[in-house]
Motif scaffolding. Structure first.
Motif, PDB file in Angstrom:
ATOM      1  N   MET A   1       0.822  -1.196   0.000  1.00 38.66           N
ATOM      2  CA  MET A   1       0.000   0.000   0.000  1.00 38.66           C
ATOM      3  C   MET A   1       0.867   1.262   0.000  1.00 38.66           C
ATOM      4  O   MET A   1       0.559   2.215  -0.693  1.00 38.66           O
ATOM      5  CB  MET A   1      -0.930  -0.048   1.227  1.00 38.66           C
ATOM      6  N   GLU A   2       1.938   1.239   0.800  1.00 37.67           N
ATOM      7  CA  GLU A   2       2.810   2.409   0.883  1.00 37.67           C
ATOM      8  C   GLU A   2       3.461   2.714  -0.460  1.00 37.67           C
ATOM      9  O   GLU A   2       3.597   3.876  -0.836  1.00 37.67           O
ATOM     10  CB  GLU A   2       3.879   2.192   1.950  1.00 37.67           C
ATOM     11  N   ASP A   3       3.843   1.673  -1.221  1.00 40.16           N
ATOM     12  CA  ASP A   3       4.427   1.885  -2.547  1.00 40.16           C
ATOM     13  C   ASP A   3       3.434   2.579  -3.471  1.00 40.16           C
ATOM     14  O   ASP A   3       3.804   3.443  -4.256  1.00 40.16           O
ATOM     15  CB  ASP A   3       4.857   0.551  -3.172  1.00 40.16           C
ATOM     16  N   ARG A   4       2.185   2.205  -3.363  1.00 40.68           N
ATOM     17  CA  ARG A   4       1.147   2.808  -4.201  1.00 40.68           C
ATOM     18  C   ARG A   4       0.965   4.282  -3.840  1.00 40.68           C
ATOM     19  O   ARG A   4       0.812   5.126  -4.703  1.00 40.68           O
ATOM     20  CB  ARG A   4      -0.173   2.039  -4.032  1.00 40.68           C
ATOM     21  N   VAL A   5       0.993   4.601  -2.577  1.00 45.70           N
ATOM     22  CA  VAL A   5       0.868   5.987  -2.133  1.00 45.70           C
ATOM     23  C   VAL A   5       2.053   6.798  -2.647  1.00 45.70           C
ATOM     24  O   VAL A   5       1.884   7.912  -3.162  1.00 45.70           O
ATOM     25  CB  VAL A   5       0.760   6.078  -0.592  1.00 45.70           C
ATOM     26  N   ASP A   6       3.267   6.240  -2.539  1.00 45.64           N
ATOM     27  CA  ASP A   6       4.443   6.938  -3.058  1.00 45.64           C
ATOM     28  C   ASP A   6       4.334   7.164  -4.557  1.00 45.64           C
ATOM     29  O   ASP A   6       4.690   8.225  -5.068  1.00 45.64           O
ATOM     30  CB  ASP A   6       5.717   6.143  -2.749  1.00 45.64           C
ATOM     31  N   GLU A   7       3.819   6.169  -5.272  1.00 42.81           N
ATOM     32  CA  GLU A   7       3.640   6.298  -6.721  1.00 42.81           C
ATOM     33  C   GLU A   7       2.661   7.419  -7.048  1.00 42.81           C
ATOM     34  O   GLU A   7       2.897   8.223  -7.948  1.00 42.81           O
ATOM     35  CB  GLU A   7       3.127   4.971  -7.285  1.00 42.81           C
ATOM     36  N   LEU A   8       1.565   7.492  -6.309  1.00 37.24           N
ATOM     37  CA  LEU A   8       0.581   8.556  -6.532  1.00 37.24           C
ATOM     38  C   LEU A   8       1.155   9.927  -6.202  1.00 37.24           C
ATOM     39  O   LEU A   8       0.890  10.903  -6.910  1.00 37.24           O
ATOM     40  CB  LEU A   8      -0.678   8.288  -5.707  1.00 37.24           C
ATOM     41  N   LEU A   9       1.953  10.022  -5.161  1.00 36.25           N
ATOM     42  CA  LEU A   9       2.586  11.293  -4.827  1.00 36.25           C
ATOM     43  C   LEU A   9       3.552  11.731  -5.916  1.00 36.25           C
ATOM     44  O   LEU A   9       3.651  12.920  -6.238  1.00 36.25           O
ATOM     45  CB  LEU A   9       3.302  11.198  -3.480  1.00 36.25           C
ATOM     46  N   ASN A  10       4.257  10.793  -6.515  1.00 41.16           N
ATOM     47  CA  ASN A  10       5.159  11.125  -7.624  1.00 41.16           C
ATOM     48  C   ASN A  10       4.387  11.664  -8.815  1.00 41.16           C
ATOM     49  O   ASN A  10       4.859  12.543  -9.525  1.00 41.16           O
ATOM     50  CB  ASN A  10       5.989   9.911  -8.035  1.00 41.16           C
ATOM     51  N   LEU A  11       3.196  11.158  -9.048  1.00 44.02           N
ATOM     52  CA  LEU A  11       2.372  11.656 -10.154  1.00 44.02           C
ATOM     53  C   LEU A  11       1.985  13.111  -9.935  1.00 44.02           C
ATOM     54  O   LEU A  11       1.913  13.890 -10.876  1.00 44.02           O
ATOM     55  CB  LEU A  11       1.117  10.802 -10.313  1.00 44.02           C
TER      56      LEU A  11
END
Length: 70
Positions: A1-11
């Motif tokens: 889940m944390e990886d997905r949040v980081d990915e969304l923040l990068n977007l």
């Protein structure tokens, strides 16, 4: 889940110039596939340009609409 949040923040942190450049490269690639085809219609919509060829294919271009500062 944390990886997905980081990915969304990068977007969220994408720079507009980088996005425009990516869209330009994508548009060039699409246009290269259209060589030799006949354009039947083109329309400017709110968020994209739609080009329809005589064989019924539709091509969508994003990132070119908006105001420019002068």
């Amino acid at each position: 889940m944390e990886d997905r949040v980081d990915e969304l923040l990068n977007l969220i942190e994408i720079e507009p110039d980088a996005l425009r450049e990516a869209e330009f490269v994508q548009a060039q690639a699409i246009l290269e596939t259209m060589v030799g085809k006949t354009i039947e219609s083109a329309a400017i919509e709110d968020t994209r340009i739609v080009v329809t060829t005589s064989d019924g294919n539709k091509y969508f271009f994003y990132g070119f609409l908006g105001e420019t500062a002068t």
